[in-house]
Design a protein around this motif. Structure first.
Motif, PDB file in Angstrom:
ATOM      1  N   TYR A  87      41.513  38.919  48.232  1.00 54.77           N
ATOM      2  CA  TYR A  87      40.070  39.138  48.303  1.00 54.77           C
ATOM      3  C   TYR A  87      39.725  40.041  49.489  1.00 54.77           C
ATOM      4  CZ  TYR A  87      35.076  37.932  48.407  1.00 54.77           C
ATOM      5  OH  TYR A  87      33.703  37.974  48.404  1.00 54.77           O
ATOM      6  N   ALA A  88      40.289  39.738  50.652  1.00 53.79           N
ATOM      7  CA  ALA A  88      40.016  40.536  51.853  1.00 53.79           C
ATOM      8  C   ALA A  88      40.501  41.971  51.658  1.00 53.79           C
ATOM      9  CB  ALA A  88      40.672  39.903  53.075  1.00 53.79           C
ATOM     10  N   LYS A  89      41.695  42.126  51.142  1.00 51.06           N
ATOM     11  CA  LYS A  89      42.282  43.465  50.947  1.00 51.06           C
ATOM     12  C   LYS A  89      41.460  44.301  49.970  1.00 51.06           C
ATOM     13  CE  LYS A  89      46.602  45.549  49.127  1.00 51.06           C
ATOM     14  NZ  LYS A  89      46.039  46.842  49.072  1.00 51.06           N
ATOM     15  N   LEU A  90      41.163  43.738  48.815  1.00 48.40           N
ATOM     16  CA  LEU A  90      40.409  44.475  47.798  1.00 48.40           C
ATOM     17  C   LEU A  90      38.985  44.764  48.260  1.00 48.40           C
ATOM     18  CD1 LEU A  90      41.629  42.594  44.602  1.00 48.40           C
ATOM     19  CD2 LEU A  90      42.377  44.849  45.428  1.00 48.40           C
ATOM     20  N   ASN A  91      38.387  43.834  48.980  1.00 43.88           N
ATOM     21  CA  ASN A  91      37.048  44.024  49.516  1.00 43.88           C
ATOM     22  C   ASN A  91      37.042  45.216  50.477  1.00 43.88           C
ATOM     23  OD1 ASN A  91      34.501  43.729  50.755  1.00 43.88           O
ATOM     24  ND2 ASN A  91      34.570  41.517  50.548  1.00 43.88           N
ATOM     25  N   ASP A  92      38.017  45.266  51.377  1.00 45.65           N
ATOM     26  CA  ASP A  92      38.092  46.368  52.337  1.00 45.65           C
ATOM     27  C   ASP A  92      38.365  47.710  51.665  1.00 45.65           C
ATOM     28  OD1 ASP A  92      37.568  44.669  54.459  1.00 45.65           O
ATOM     29  OD2 ASP A  92      39.685  44.391  54.957  1.00 45.65           O
ATOM     30  N   GLU A  93      38.986  47.688  50.507  1.00 45.44           N
ATOM     31  CA  GLU A  93      39.277  48.916  49.761  1.00 45.44           C
ATOM     32  C   GLU A  93      38.174  49.272  48.765  1.00 45.44           C
ATOM     33  OE1 GLU A  93      43.156  48.171  48.108  1.00 45.44           O
ATOM     34  OE2 GLU A  93      44.119  48.289  50.075  1.00 45.44           O
ATOM     35  N   ALA A  94      37.088  48.484  48.761  1.00 49.02           N
ATOM     36  CA  ALA A  94      35.940  48.702  47.865  1.00 49.02           C
ATOM     37  C   ALA A  94      36.362  48.739  46.395  1.00 49.02           C
ATOM     38  CB  ALA A  94      35.177  49.971  48.254  1.00 49.02           C
ATOM     39  N   ARG A  95      37.297  47.898  46.040  1.00 48.85           N
ATOM     40  CA  ARG A  95      37.776  47.811  44.654  1.00 48.85           C
ATOM     41  C   ARG A  95      37.020  46.674  43.970  1.00 48.85           C
ATOM     42  NH1 ARG A  95      44.150  48.107  45.884  1.00 48.85           N
ATOM     43  NH2 ARG A  95      44.304  47.432  43.708  1.00 48.85           N
ATOM     44  N   TRP A  96      35.735  46.945  43.725  1.00 52.22           N
ATOM     45  CA  TRP A  96      34.794  45.903  43.324  1.00 52.22           C
ATOM     46  C   TRP A  96      35.139  45.229  42.006  1.00 52.22           C
ATOM     47  CZ3 TRP A  96      33.664  45.319  47.825  1.00 52.22           C
ATOM     48  CH2 TRP A  96      33.114  46.287  48.661  1.00 52.22           C
ATOM     49  N   LEU A  97      35.597  45.968  41.041  1.00 54.97           N
ATOM     50  CA  LEU A  97      35.953  45.363  39.758  1.00 54.97           C
ATOM     51  C   LEU A  97      37.067  44.338  39.949  1.00 54.97           C
ATOM     52  CD1 LEU A  97      35.282  45.430  36.748  1.00 54.97           C
ATOM     53  CD2 LEU A  97      37.055  47.151  36.460  1.00 54.97           C
ATOM     54  N   GLU A  98      38.035  44.678  40.780  1.00 54.61           N
ATOM     55  CA  GLU A  98      39.141  43.765  41.048  1.00 54.61           C
ATOM     56  C   GLU A  98      38.704  42.574  41.897  1.00 54.61           C
ATOM     57  OE1 GLU A  98      43.052  46.074  41.698  1.00 54.61           O
ATOM     58  OE2 GLU A  98      41.424  47.553  41.903  1.00 54.61           O
ATOM     59  N   VAL A  99      37.769  42.803  42.828  1.00 58.43           N
ATOM     60  CA  VAL A  99      37.241  41.676  43.621  1.00 58.43           C
ATOM     61  C   VAL A  99      36.535  40.695  42.692  1.00 58.43           C
ATOM     62  CG1 VAL A  99      35.586  40.978  45.396  1.00 58.43           C
ATOM     63  CG2 VAL A  99      37.008  42.989  45.761  1.00 58.43           C
ATOM     64  N   ALA A 100      35.668  41.210  41.840  1.00 53.39           N
ATOM     65  CA  ALA A 100      34.927  40.340  40.924  1.00 53.39           C
ATOM     66  C   ALA A 100      35.866  39.584  39.992  1.00 53.39           C
ATOM     67  CB  ALA A 100      33.913  41.153  40.122  1.00 53.39           C
ATOM     68  N   ALA A 101      36.970  40.210  39.609  1.00 54.62           N
ATOM     69  CA  ALA A 101      37.938  39.566  38.713  1.00 54.62           C
ATOM     70  C   ALA A 101      38.666  38.400  39.376  1.00 54.62           C
ATOM     71  CB  ALA A 101      38.942  40.596  38.205  1.00 54.62           C
ATOM     72  N   LEU A 102      38.554  38.269  40.691  1.00 55.09           N
ATOM     73  CA  LEU A 102      39.161  37.128  41.380  1.00 55.09           C
ATOM     74  C   LEU A 102      38.340  35.847  41.197  1.00 55.09           C
ATOM     75  CD1 LEU A 102      40.252  38.809  44.736  1.00 55.09           C
ATOM     76  CD2 LEU A 102      41.631  38.410  42.673  1.00 55.09           C
ATOM     77  N   TYR A 103      37.155  35.984  40.631  1.00 57.45           N
ATOM     78  CA  TYR A 103      36.281  34.836  40.364  1.00 57.45           C
ATOM     79  C   TYR A 103      36.451  34.387  38.919  1.00 57.45           C
ATOM     80  CZ  TYR A 103      33.663  35.492  44.694  1.00 57.45           C
ATOM     81  OH  TYR A 103      33.307  35.570  46.007  1.00 57.45           O
ATOM     82  N   ALA A 104      36.267  33.101  38.680  1.00 60.45           N
ATOM     83  CA  ALA A 104      36.175  32.592  37.312  1.00 60.45           C
ATOM     84  C   ALA A 104      34.941  33.229  36.667  1.00 60.45           C
ATOM     85  CB  ALA A 104      36.036  31.067  37.331  1.00 60.45           C
ATOM     86  N   GLU A 105      34.902  33.278  35.360  1.00 64.36           N
ATOM     87  CA  GLU A 105      33.763  33.883  34.652  1.00 64.36           C
ATOM     88  C   GLU A 105      32.426  33.332  35.139  1.00 64.36           C
ATOM     89  OE1 GLU A 105      33.238  36.382  32.589  1.00 64.36           O
ATOM     90  OE2 GLU A 105      35.338  36.933  32.376  1.00 64.36           O
ATOM     91  N   ASP A 106      32.388  32.022  35.425  1.00 71.95           N
ATOM     92  CA  ASP A 106      31.153  31.387  35.887  1.00 71.95           C
ATOM     93  C   ASP A 106      31.191  31.109  37.390  1.00 71.95           C
ATOM     94  OD1 ASP A 106      33.101  29.430  35.836  1.00 71.95           O
ATOM     95  OD2 ASP A 106      31.847  27.920  34.854  1.00 71.95           O
ATOM     96  N   GLY A 107      32.020  31.861  38.099  1.00 70.89           N
ATOM     97  CA  GLY A 107      32.185  31.658  39.534  1.00 70.89           C
ATOM     98  C   GLY A 107      30.903  31.870  40.318  1.00 70.89           C
TER      99      GLY A 107
END
Length: 134
Positions: free
Chosen positions: A22-42
């Motif tokens: 989460y921290a790595k992808l967030n810092d890289e602005a890879r938003w689609l991948e950050v959001a995919a770390l959540y459950a559908e109803d996260g």
């Protein structure tokens, strides 16, 4: 039936990896991948708006993509994962956020994890600030 020590450690490792990813992808602005770390109803509650949770993967993605561009570095430590059962865990971590715009922010994440068909995901991620500039 209870979990074996190896199963418990595997869950702890998977959830710890999720926090770091989460921290790595967030810092890289890879938003689609950050959001995919959540459950559908996260659920995501930002440290700056803890009483305004964002619910659902699509809404989380929209919240991230609406951010103005910025350079950040999240440093996460003191990660502790408590395995509840084969499909649920809870965790906490300390976060140090560097933005390049002043003093770093220090806070915490309190997480709930769920096993999904995609693997372990955040069911809920709540951030809070311990120290922040005035």
């Amino acid at each position: 039936m209870g979990l074996t020590d190896d199963e418990r450690r595997a869950i702890e490792l998977d959830c710890t990896r999720l926090v770091s990813l989460y921290a790595k992808l967030n810092d890289e602005a890879r938003w689609l991948e950050v959001a995919a770390l959540y459950a559908e109803d996260g659920v995501m509650a930002r440290p700056t708006a803890p009483d305004a949770p964002i619910v659902g993967r699509d809404a989380i993605l929209a919240a991230f993509t609406a951010r103005p561009p910025r350079t950040t570095r999240h440093v996460c430590s003191n990660i502790v994962i408590d395995v509840e059962n084969a499909n649920h865990a809870a965790g906490s971590s300390v976060m140090l956020l560097f933005t390049g715009y002043g003093a770093p922010l220090v806070g915490n994440f309190d997480d709930r994890f769920v096993r999904t068909p995609e693997g372990w995901r955040f069911a809920e991620r709540r951030g809070s600030l311990t120290f922040a500039p005035d």
